[in-house]
Every structure is written in structure tokens, then in C-alpha cells.
Design a protein around this motif. Structure first.
Motif, PDB file in Angstrom:
ATOM      1  N   LYS A  84     -32.051  71.364  25.501  1.00  0.00           N
ATOM      2  CA  LYS A  84     -32.244  72.736  25.047  1.00  0.00           C
ATOM      3  C   LYS A  84     -31.004  73.323  24.385  1.00  0.00           C
ATOM      4  CE  LYS A  84     -35.698  73.724  28.637  1.00  0.00           C
ATOM      5  NZ  LYS A  84     -35.936  72.312  28.926  1.00  0.00           N
ATOM      6  N   SER A  85     -29.833  73.027  24.934  1.00  0.00           N
ATOM      7  CA  SER A  85     -28.608  73.651  24.423  1.00  0.00           C
ATOM      8  C   SER A  85     -27.383  72.864  24.879  1.00  0.00           C
ATOM      9  CB  SER A  85     -28.515  75.100  24.921  1.00  0.00           C
ATOM     10  OG  SER A  85     -27.227  75.625  24.715  1.00  0.00           O
ATOM     11  N   ILE A  86     -26.555  72.454  23.924  1.00  0.00           N
ATOM     12  CA  ILE A  86     -25.337  71.719  24.271  1.00  0.00           C
ATOM     13  C   ILE A  86     -24.365  72.611  25.030  1.00  0.00           C
ATOM     14  CG2 ILE A  86     -23.245  70.679  23.307  1.00  0.00           C
ATOM     15  CD1 ILE A  86     -24.918  69.325  21.215  1.00  0.00           C
ATOM     16  N   SER A  87     -24.222  73.868  24.582  1.00  0.00           N
ATOM     17  CA  SER A  87     -23.271  74.770  25.239  1.00  0.00           C
ATOM     18  C   SER A  87     -23.701  75.092  26.672  1.00  0.00           C
ATOM     19  CB  SER A  87     -23.096  76.058  24.425  1.00  0.00           C
ATOM     20  OG  SER A  87     -24.329  76.702  24.241  1.00  0.00           O
ATOM     21  N   THR A  88     -25.014  75.258  26.905  1.00  0.00           N
ATOM     22  CA  THR A  88     -25.493  75.486  28.269  1.00  0.00           C
ATOM     23  C   THR A  88     -25.272  74.248  29.128  1.00  0.00           C
ATOM     24  OG1 THR A  88     -27.194  77.003  27.450  1.00  0.00           O
ATOM     25  CG2 THR A  88     -27.474  76.152  29.672  1.00  0.00           C
ATOM     26  N   THR A 225     -21.711  60.440  27.408  1.00  0.00           N
ATOM     27  CA  THR A 225     -22.854  61.209  26.894  1.00  0.00           C
ATOM     28  C   THR A 225     -22.410  62.216  25.850  1.00  0.00           C
ATOM     29  OG1 THR A 225     -23.973  60.990  29.033  1.00  0.00           O
ATOM     30  CG2 THR A 225     -24.778  62.705  27.543  1.00  0.00           C
ATOM     31  N   ASP A 226     -21.305  62.916  26.122  1.00  0.00           N
ATOM     32  CA  ASP A 226     -20.777  63.902  25.159  1.00  0.00           C
ATOM     33  C   ASP A 226     -20.393  63.231  23.844  1.00  0.00           C
ATOM     34  OD1 ASP A 226     -21.119  65.696  27.158  1.00  0.00           O
ATOM     35  OD2 ASP A 226     -18.998  65.980  27.607  1.00  0.00           O
ATOM     36  N   LEU A 227     -19.789  62.057  23.955  1.00  0.00           N
ATOM     37  CA  LEU A 227     -19.402  61.325  22.749  1.00  0.00           C
ATOM     38  C   LEU A 227     -20.632  60.921  21.952  1.00  0.00           C
ATOM     39  CD1 LEU A 227     -17.256  59.983  20.986  1.00  0.00           C
ATOM     40  CD2 LEU A 227     -17.348  57.981  22.496  1.00  0.00           C
ATOM     41  N   LEU A 228     -21.673  60.461  22.649  1.00  0.00           N
ATOM     42  CA  LEU A 228     -22.914  60.072  21.976  1.00  0.00           C
ATOM     43  C   LEU A 228     -23.565  61.272  21.294  1.00  0.00           C
ATOM     44  CD1 LEU A 228     -24.944  57.824  21.406  1.00  0.00           C
ATOM     45  CD2 LEU A 228     -26.049  58.346  23.587  1.00  0.00           C
ATOM     46  N   LEU A 229     -23.542  62.435  21.948  1.00  0.00           N
ATOM     47  CA  LEU A 229     -24.092  63.655  21.352  1.00  0.00           C
ATOM     48  C   LEU A 229     -23.338  64.036  20.083  1.00  0.00           C
ATOM     49  CD1 LEU A 229     -24.693  65.846  24.547  1.00  0.00           C
ATOM     50  CD2 LEU A 229     -26.451  64.913  23.024  1.00  0.00           C
ATOM     51  N   LEU A 230     -22.023  63.875  20.117  1.00  0.00           N
ATOM     52  CA  LEU A 230     -21.213  64.177  18.935  1.00  0.00           C
ATOM     53  C   LEU A 230     -21.588  63.268  17.777  1.00  0.00           C
ATOM     54  CD1 LEU A 230     -18.808  65.519  17.455  1.00  0.00           C
ATOM     55  CD2 LEU A 230     -17.329  63.788  18.525  1.00  0.00           C
ATOM     56  N   ILE A 244     -15.655  70.068  15.369  1.00  0.00           N
ATOM     57  CA  ILE A 244     -14.475  70.401  16.178  1.00  0.00           C
ATOM     58  C   ILE A 244     -14.891  70.952  17.534  1.00  0.00           C
ATOM     59  CG2 ILE A 244     -12.510  71.978  16.371  1.00  0.00           C
ATOM     60  CD1 ILE A 244     -11.977  69.636  14.557  1.00  0.00           C
ATOM     61  N   ARG A 245     -15.899  71.835  17.544  1.00  0.00           N
ATOM     62  CA  ARG A 245     -16.357  72.402  18.819  1.00  0.00           C
ATOM     63  C   ARG A 245     -16.875  71.318  19.745  1.00  0.00           C
ATOM     64  NH1 ARG A 245     -22.006  75.091  19.979  1.00  0.00           N
ATOM     65  NH2 ARG A 245     -22.387  72.897  19.539  1.00  0.00           N
ATOM     66  N   ASN A 246     -17.733  70.440  19.257  1.00  0.00           N
ATOM     67  CA  ASN A 246     -18.289  69.373  20.094  1.00  0.00           C
ATOM     68  C   ASN A 246     -17.210  68.392  20.547  1.00  0.00           C
ATOM     69  OD1 ASN A 246     -20.759  70.574  19.747  1.00  0.00           O
ATOM     70  ND2 ASN A 246     -21.526  69.085  18.268  1.00  0.00           N
ATOM     71  N   LEU A 280     -11.823  78.623  24.894  1.00  0.00           N
ATOM     72  CA  LEU A 280     -11.075  78.865  23.650  1.00  0.00           C
ATOM     73  C   LEU A 280     -11.757  78.202  22.455  1.00  0.00           C
ATOM     74  CD1 LEU A 280      -7.347  78.514  24.803  1.00  0.00           C
ATOM     75  CD2 LEU A 280      -8.503  80.576  23.978  1.00  0.00           C
ATOM     76  N   ILE A 281     -12.236  76.991  22.650  1.00  0.00           N
ATOM     77  CA  ILE A 281     -12.951  76.296  21.570  1.00  0.00           C
ATOM     78  C   ILE A 281     -14.179  77.096  21.143  1.00  0.00           C
ATOM     79  CG2 ILE A 281     -14.520  74.329  21.199  1.00  0.00           C
ATOM     80  CD1 ILE A 281     -11.755  73.549  20.543  1.00  0.00           C
ATOM     81  N   ASN A 282     -14.910  77.616  22.127  1.00  0.00           N
ATOM     82  CA  ASN A 282     -16.100  78.407  21.833  1.00  0.00           C
ATOM     83  C   ASN A 282     -15.740  79.712  21.118  1.00  0.00           C
ATOM     84  OD1 ASN A 282     -18.787  77.785  22.057  1.00  0.00           O
ATOM     85  ND2 ASN A 282     -19.086  78.754  24.042  1.00  0.00           N
ATOM     86  N   ALA A 283     -14.648  80.347  21.553  1.00  0.00           N
ATOM     87  CA  ALA A 283     -14.217  81.609  20.947  1.00  0.00           C
ATOM     88  C   ALA A 283     -13.799  81.408  19.495  1.00  0.00           C
ATOM     89  CB  ALA A 283     -13.067  82.208  21.759  1.00  0.00           C
ATOM     90  N   ILE A 284     -13.036  80.344  19.236  1.00  0.00           N
ATOM     91  CA  ILE A 284     -12.590  80.058  17.869  1.00  0.00           C
ATOM     92  C   ILE A 284     -13.776  79.673  16.992  1.00  0.00           C
ATOM     93  CG2 ILE A 284     -11.152  78.539  16.454  1.00  0.00           C
ATOM     94  CD1 ILE A 284      -9.257  78.320  18.882  1.00  0.00           C
ATOM     95  N   PHE A 285     -14.726  78.936  17.581  1.00  0.00           N
ATOM     96  CA  PHE A 285     -15.949  78.578  16.857  1.00  0.00           C
ATOM     97  C   PHE A 285     -16.695  79.830  16.396  1.00  0.00           C
ATOM     98  CE2 PHE A 285     -20.576  77.796  17.107  1.00  0.00           C
ATOM     99  CZ  PHE A 285     -20.724  76.791  16.157  1.00  0.00           C
TER     100      PHE A 285
END
Length: 293
Positions: A84-88, A225-230, A244-246, A280-285
Motif C-alpha cells: 500500500k505504501s513504502i513510507s508507511t 527487501t528495501d534494496l529490491l523495492l528500490l 534518493i528518498r528510497n 530528514l530524508i522525508n522532510a527534504i523529499f
């Protein structure tokens, strides 16, 4: 006969999530009662317990066991929200590490010594570090989710067909991750039983380690898993800020994984650094999207 795919799909349905939540609550209550019973048996010396055991010294430490089951449910939610959501999905990682920290507070609270100098006792000092770290973590997680609300188009994929395909691939990853989670849980439990089956007191002492072993290895799986999603996201978007965010989320997960191998103040610093980096990554994004897009 229903296929494996059908049963995996069931795990990602809303009705199953609600049922799982109720079941976990009942199990948590039962485990709390059992743990509390062991504490009472230990207190009246009806069972022999190792002197070094920390989980049976105080009734308050019985809260540790239900928290372990709540953590298992949080792992399920992490996998549930992945499509549903990578950030969640990343936020659930942060929730898990915060609950691990809170669980540790309940385990160590029985070791507090109010009769000596507070900052000279290592257990009192560890308790202070954990409480302060938990407060900061709670604030960081709040900021992380607040930032997420500002960016509903978080995947950076505007084409509907491409977005649908990306979600389907995330769903496939989640379906693969679910049996891995169960396999890891069974492996951790079997390993714990094998190492402690020859001694009841040793088994009680090793209770505190079983979930640490699981989460240590589970976060290693999450890094992959995170690397595969990227890599999969690169098939659908080449937006610099999304990449960059991912990538930043992968670094955040790695820092969480490294924290399991560090003790003392370094453990808390790594945890705060991991979640703080994600915020911070999310804020800059968000700033990048608002100012340059």
C-alpha cells in the motif's frame, strides 16, 4: 482445494487483519497471566530459577511477554502495509524498534536501585537512556507520519498503469516475505528450545533472547527487501528525489539492523540516528517536491 496464493491473499485482507488483532490481544493477555504466575511461583520459591534471571524478579517485568506478541503483530502489519505504501512500511519499522525499546524498559525496571547514586548504577543509567530514547523516538515517528500526509503521491509514478504494476510487484514481494517471516519465527523458536531444553531455569533465562534473535535476522531480510523495492521502482520512475528518498530508507534500515549488535549508549544513538535520518530524508523529499517540482 484452495491454492497457496489464495491463503496468502487472505492474510492481506481487512477482515483477517481485524481477526489477527483480536487473537493477538487474547494471546497477549494469556501470556501476561502465565508470566505473572511464574513470577509468583518464583517469589514463593515453588520453582527454581537462575539467580541471574531478570524476567522473574518483579511482577512489572511480566509486561515484557505480552509486548513480545504485540511486536509479532507489528511485524505482520509491516508486511501488510508494504504493497500500500513504502513510507508507511518504513514507519512500521520505526514502530517495531520503539516497541522493542519499551519492552526492554519493562524487562529492566526490576533492576532499578533507588538506594545508590542514580548515575553510578549501570541499570539505572540504562533505564534513563531508554526512557529518553523512547520519548525522542515517539516524537520522530510523529514527525515522520506528519510528513507522509503532505505527499500522497509518494511513489513518484504518475502513470496509472505503471503505478498499478508497481503495486502488484510490491504485493508479490509482501506475499514472499510473509512465509519468510513465519519461517524465521519458527527457526528462532526452535533454536531457543534446542539451546534451553536441558534446563528449565536456563529456558526461563533465555526467554529474553528469543525475540532479539528473530528481529536481528528479520531486519537483515528487510534490508534486502528495501534494496529490491528500490531496484523495482527504477523500472517505473527515474525521478532523482524518489531514488534518493528510497535509498535513504535503506540506510535507515541498515542503521536499525546495526543497533542490534551494539550495547550501551551506542545502541540508543544508532536507533535515534536511523529514525532521525528517515525523518530528514522525508522532510527534504517534501521540500524538493514543493520548491522544484
Amino acid at each position: 482445494m484452495k491454492s497457496i496464493s489464495y491463503w496468502l491473499d487472505t492474510f492481506f485482507s481487512e477482515p483477517f487483519r481485524h481477526k489477527a488483532e483480536k487473537i493477538i490481544v487474547y494471546i497477549a493477555i494469556l501470556s501476561f497471566a502465565v508470566h505473572l504466575g511464574l513470577v509468583l511461583l518464583s517469589y514463593f520459591q515453588l520453582i527454581e530459577v537462575a539467580e541471574s534471571n531478570q524476567l522473574l524478579k518483579s511482577p512489572i517485568s511480566a509486561i515484557y511477554t505480552p509486548f513480545s506478541f504485540i511486536l509479532i503483530y507489528e511485524v505482520y502489519l509491516l508486511i501488510y502495509y508494504l504493497p500500500k505504501s513504502i513510507s508507511t512500511y518504513i514507519g512500521k519499522q520505526y514502530e517495531i524498534i520503539s516497541l522493542i525499546l519499551i519492552r526492554r524498559i519493562f524487562k529492566d525496571i526490576s533492576l532499578l536501585d533507588f538506594g545508590s547514586e542514580w548515575f553510578e548504577n549501570k541499570y539505572d543509567l540504562a533505564f534513563t537512556y531508554d526512557v529518553l530514547t523512547t520519548l525522542l523516538l515517539f516524537l520522530l515517528i510523529f514527525l515522520f507520519y506528519r510528513l507522509n500526509k503532505k505527499r500522497p503521491d509518494e511513489e513518484g509514478i504518475r502513470d496509472r498503469e505503471s503505478l498499478h504494476n508497481f503495486i502488484q510487484r510490491k504485493y508479490l514481494i509482501a506475499k514472499v516475505l510473509l512465509p519468510i517471516f513465519f519461517a524465521l519465527a519458527l527457526y528462532s523458536f526452535a533454536r531457543w528450545m534446542y539451546e534451553s531444553i536441558f534446563s528449565f531455569s536456563q529456558m526461563l533465562e533465555s526467554i529474553k533472547d528469543v525475540n532479539n534473535i528473530f528481529f536481528d535476522e528479520f531486519f537483515t531480510v528487510l534490508i534486502l527487501t528495501d534494496l529490491l523495492l528500490l531496484l523495482i521502482s527504477l523500472l517505473y520512475t527515474d525521478q532523482f528525489e524518489v531514488v534518493i528518498r528510497n535509498s535513504g530508507f535503506i540506510i535507515s534500515t541498515i542503521l536499525i539492523r546495526l543497533s542490534f549488535g551494539v550495547e550501551g549508549l551506542g545502541n540508543r544513538v544508532l536507533i535515534l540516528a536511523a529514525v532521525g535520518f528517515g525523518v530528514l530524508i522525508n522532510a527534504i523529499f517534501n521540500l524538493y517536491k514543493e520548491k522544484l517540482v
